[in-house]
Design a protein around this motif. Structure first.
Motif: not given
Length: 397
Positions: A21-24, A138-142, A128-135, A99-100
């Motif tokens: 789920l995380w990476f897929g 913020n995952p790295i900031v978190a 995470l998927m929602a953030a990834s859809s915008y490239f 990022n993930a």
């Protein structure tokens, strides 16, 4: 043979599911958005590097190349450089996966059991998927905020300072990692490390540009952030996808478009600071994790720049909080509310009418996180955490 009963522990044991789920989900959405040419943010990020090496301002508009403008510090040009040198189809997807991966590594350092860490990844994978859809970055900031805490806890203050200042020099509010200062057992070493890493991150972009360009970029960064904050405040002019914060929620819900942010942020800062009255428990992992959750939520709730994908910083805090709670029906119901009201509120799970007429106009995504943050402050001030089991012991068959 009897089947195992479905429990959170049973779900958390499925590490393959957490990883899938995380990476897929992130990889699939990254490929999908690139395929439909919806990767404007990545184009902005890539050009932060290209403009830096060419000595062009990284904060000006370039409408022939992308819409919107960059709002990250010049240090970001060094981070994005390896991806910018790749073909867009490869660089964009690897950017999403990086990022993930960095956020996953941060979650793995939390002082929680492996099952709890897997559950955090499972529950936060949609956000995470929602953030990834915008490239998103913020995952790295978190991750930097979490690393700031976990490395300080392990007495690796030098590296904790590295992540805290890296986040601050790329996306200003990463400086909230200093909220864990009192958890350090080596405060003088930490202060020295913060100064050293500030100097390193200040100078590093000069390797691909010049001292003059970098110093000018920091002045322009300040001006860009002031301008962005002013624009975010103009919710009566239709800027409804920005300022998904406590201030935005209150302004829109109570029809107070000109309410000064300080009216909301002032009491919030007092409440946040009040959590430190129990510093005698600063080495209690339950207290530490509640402060971590409070910090992650505060970062998003009280920033006028918060957008829907920014909640990849806040939602892991909701998951960590849930892992700390003694098992109860009330905690389960509230977490389901957090999951739907935060992570799924901008998804297809809610109807288009609800999203268009309630969620977006009223910045409703901020409400569950605001309630949770106030609950955490209450749990800290009332010392509820002292009656909770040690982290890692809640989940058993």
């Amino acid at each position: 043979m009897s089947k195992k009963r479905f429990t959170l522990a049973w779900l958390g044991e499925k590490e393959w599911l957490a990883m899938l789920l995380w990476f897929g989900l992130s990889m699939v959405v990254g490929i999908k958005e690139f395929a439909v040419h919806n990767y404007n943010n990545y184009t902005i990020f890539k050009h932060v590097y290209l403009h830096t090496i060419n000595g062009q301002t990284i904060y000006g508009p370039y409408p022939d190349v992308y819409f919107d403008v960059n709002n990250y510090g010049v240090l970001f040009s060094v981070l994005i450089a390896p991806f910018a040198l790749m073909p867009d189809w490869l660089g964009s997807v690897l950017w999403v996966l990086t990022n993930a991966a960095v956020l996953m590594l941060a979650i793995r350092t939390l002082p929680l059991g492996r099952i709890q860490q897997n559950l955090i990844m499972i529950f936060a994978s949609h956000e995470l998927m929602a953030a990834s859809s915008y490239f998103q970055f913020n995952p790295i900031v978190a991750a930097c905020i979490i690393f700031g805490y976990t490395l300080m806890r392990k007495e690796k203050d030098f590296w904790a300072a590295c992540f805290i200042m890296f986040a601050a020099f790329t996306k200003l509010y990463g400086i909230v990692g200093l909220a864990f200062f009192f958890f350090s057992r080596h405060k003088l070493k930490l202060i020295g490390s913060l100064i050293l890493w500030s100097a390193i991150w200040l100078v590093l972009p000069m390797a691909i540009s010049s001292p003059e360009f970098v110093l000018r970029s920091y002045r322009e960064w300040y001006e860009a952030l002031v301008l962005k904050n002013d624009k975010n405040a103009q919710i009566d002019h239709g800027v409804v996808l920005q300022d998904i914060s406590a201030m935005g929620f209150i302004k829109r819900t109570f029809r107070l478009p000109y309410l000064p942010n300080i009216v909301v942020m002032g009491p919030a800062l007092v409440l946040f600071a009040a959590q430190y009255i129990w510093l005698k428990y600063c080495h209690d992992v339950r207290y530490q994790l509640l402060i971590l959750c409070s910090t992650l939520l505060f970062t998003v709730l009280y920033s006028s720049s918060s957008e829907s994908p920014t909640y990849i910083i806040a939602f892991p805090a909701a998951c960590i909080w849930f892992m700390l709670q003694p098992r109860s029906t009330a905690a389960n119901i509230f977490f389901v509310y957090l999951l739907i009201g935060t992570s799924f509120s901008h998804s297809d799970l809610v109807t288009a009418w609800v999203k268009r007429n309630l969620v977006v106009p009223y910045a409703a995504k901020a409400m569950p996180s605001l309630i949770l943050w106030l609950l955490i402050v209450y749990q800290v001030l009332s010392r509820k955490f002292l009656r909770w089991p040690e982290p890692g012991t809640q989940f058993s068959h």
